[in-house]
Design an enzyme around this catalytic site. Structure first.
Site, PDB file in Angstrom:
ATOM      1  CG  ASN A 167      -1.740   1.213   1.394  1.00  0.00           C
ATOM      2  OD1 ASN A 167      -1.809   2.046   0.480  1.00  0.00           O
ATOM      3  ND2 ASN A 167      -2.385   1.354   2.551  1.00  0.00           N
ATOM      4  CD1 TRP A 168       3.279   1.056  -2.982  1.00  0.00           C
ATOM      5  CD2 TRP A 168       3.526   2.400  -4.760  1.00  0.00           C
ATOM      6  NE1 TRP A 168       4.036   0.388  -3.914  1.00  0.00           N
ATOM      7  CE2 TRP A 168       4.201   1.183  -5.015  1.00  0.00           C
ATOM      8  CE3 TRP A 168       3.529   3.393  -5.751  1.00  0.00           C
ATOM      9  CZ2 TRP A 168       4.884   0.947  -6.213  1.00  0.00           C
ATOM     10  CZ3 TRP A 168       4.205   3.156  -6.938  1.00  0.00           C
ATOM     11  CH2 TRP A 168       4.880   1.953  -7.157  1.00  0.00           C
ATOM     12  CE  LYS A 169      -0.112   3.127   4.860  1.00  0.00           C
ATOM     13  NZ  LYS A 169       0.056   3.205   6.310  1.00  0.00           N
ATOM     14  CG  HIS A 227      -5.640   1.735   5.470  1.00  0.00           C
ATOM     15  ND1 HIS A 227      -5.217   2.635   6.424  1.00  0.00           N
ATOM     16  CD2 HIS A 227      -4.601   0.903   5.232  1.00  0.00           C
ATOM     17  CE1 HIS A 227      -3.952   2.340   6.735  1.00  0.00           C
ATOM     18  NE2 HIS A 227      -3.559   1.300   6.024  1.00  0.00           N
ATOM     19  CD  GLU A 282      -2.796   5.288   6.990  1.00  0.00           C
ATOM     20  OE1 GLU A 282      -2.835   5.363   5.749  1.00  0.00           O
ATOM     21  OE2 GLU A 282      -1.837   4.782   7.616  1.00  0.00           O
ATOM     22  CD  GLU A 325      -3.161  -2.560   7.277  1.00  0.00           C
ATOM     23  OE1 GLU A 325      -2.133  -2.841   6.654  1.00  0.00           O
ATOM     24  OE2 GLU A 325      -3.738  -1.463   7.182  1.00  0.00           O
ATOM     25  N   GLY A 334       2.937   2.144  10.865  1.00  0.00           N
ATOM     26  CA  GLY A 334       3.870   3.258  10.729  1.00  0.00           C
ATOM     27  C   GLY A 334       4.606   3.604  12.013  1.00  0.00           C
ATOM     28  CB  SER A 368       5.799  -2.052  11.792  1.00  0.00           C
ATOM     29  OG  SER A 368       5.372  -0.740  12.127  1.00  0.00           O
ATOM     30  N   GLY A 378       3.102  -1.085   4.253  1.00  0.00           N
ATOM     31  CA  GLY A 378       3.144   0.348   3.952  1.00  0.00           C
ATOM     32  C   GLY A 378       4.560   0.791   3.650  1.00  0.00           C
ATOM     33  N   GLY A 379       5.228   1.332   4.643  1.00  0.00           N
ATOM     34  CA  GLY A 379       6.547   1.943   4.458  1.00  0.00           C
ATOM     35  C   GLY A 379       7.547   1.075   3.714  1.00  0.00           C
TER      36      GLY A 379
HETATM   37  P1  13P Z   1       3.345   0.278   7.677  1.00  0.00           P
HETATM   38  O1  13P Z   1       3.840  -0.977   7.014  1.00  0.00           O
HETATM   39  O2  13P Z   1       4.051   1.510   7.202  1.00  0.00           O
HETATM   40  O3  13P Z   1       3.265   0.154   9.152  1.00  0.00           O
HETATM   41  O4  13P Z   1       1.821   0.488   7.159  1.00  0.00           O
HETATM   42  C1  13P Z   1       0.944  -0.575   7.214  1.00  0.00           C
HETATM   43  C2  13P Z   1      -0.270  -0.205   6.470  1.00  0.00           C
HETATM   44  O5  13P Z   1      -1.016   0.673   6.864  1.00  0.00           O
HETATM   45  C3  13P Z   1      -0.555  -0.902   5.203  1.00  0.00           C
HETATM   46  O6  13P Z   1      -1.841  -0.643   4.744  1.00  0.00           O
END
Ligand code: 13P
Length: 251
Positions: A9-11, A95, A97, A167, A173, A213, A234-235
């Site tokens: 997920n590149w957000k 998600h 967020e 998640e 994050g 993470s 994510g990251g």
């Molecule tokens: P991180 O891997 O950066 O913690 O993010 C997870 C995430 O929200 C994937 O959708």
């Protein structure tokens, strides 16, 4: 059939040049036979990426969200119908967020899931508890309620199209991952819950991903748990080398 999935997920990261650079490295990678890779870039890159990915096996593109309506006066939104019209196969729904920043309720997410399914998209449905719920040890009932309220009334064909991503919000994050044991505990509870809402066969065939993470250094340990079928990353998905290692972290 239950699949191993490494999803990135590149957000809202990367301009066009750096998004292309990352994408080109990923698409040039050999994907192991037992893994499906899913990339969820920002909307603006979807059409180009889905075209480029069309000839590559086990390499699929996802949107990060869709609207609950098909068309209408919803400035800035994108519908499942539009995603389907450019052949996008997956869409992330719910998600944390979006739940937090856009006040997406379980009821709203139920509408989005139905809309995505109506257009033949596979929802990657996200669930997960905030830290205070985990501290109160109410995490399992919190997450199973999210699932019941958004997915509980689907029919068997519909639920079979869903991937669930667990998640925990406190692990997103933050650099703090759920331990493999914490992930396994929740994934097993989710699978049992799906079994009780639907059938054991449906539950056994469902891919349940862990997100929060995930890194090249911990992916193998987490993915090796029996009810963890991969990750929503994510990251670490923003760096080609680390995401390629994650793609190769399945036994
Ligand atoms: P991180 O891997 O950066 O913690 O993010 C997870 C995430 O929200 C994937 O959708």
């Amino acid at each position: 059939m239950r699949k191993n999935i490494a999803a990135g997920n590149w957000k809202m990261f990367k301009d066009a040049a750096s998004a292309n650079e990352l994408f080109e490295k990923l698409i040039a990678t050999e994907i192991p036979e037992n893994v499906i890779t899913v990339i969820a870039p920002p909307f603006i890159y979807l059409k180009e990426f889905v075209q480029k990915a069309s000839s590559k096996d086990r390499f699929l593109i996802a949107a990060q969200n869709c609207h609950h309506a098909t068309e209408g006066a919803y400035t800035g939104e994108v519908s499942a119908m539009m995603l389907k019209s450019i052949n996008i196969p997956y869409v992330i729904i719910g998600h944390s967020e979006r739940r937090e920043q856009h006040a997406e309720s379980n009821e709203m997410l139920k509408m989005k899931v139905l809309e995505a399914l109506n257009y033949g998209l596979n929802p990657i449905f996200c669930c997960g508890e905030p830290l205070e719920i985990r501290k109160r040890e109410e995490h399992i009932s919190f997450v199973t309620k999210q699932i019941t309220e958004s997915l509980g009334t689907l029919n068997h064909d519909q639920i079979s199209q869903i991937v669930i991503a667990y998640e925990p919000i406190w692990a997103i994050g933050t650099g703090e991952t759920a331990s493999p044991e914490q992930a396994q505990e929740m994934h097993e509870a989710i699978r049992n819950h799906i079994s009780s809402l639907f059938t054991e066969e449906i539950a056994n065939n469902m891919s349940i991903l862990y997100g929060g993470s995930v890194k090249a250094s911990n992916a193998n340990e987490i993915f090796s748990k029996p009810d963890v079928d991969g990750g929503l990353v994510g990251g670490a998905a923003l760096d080609a080398d680390s995401f390629i290692k994650i793609i190769n972290s399945f036994r």
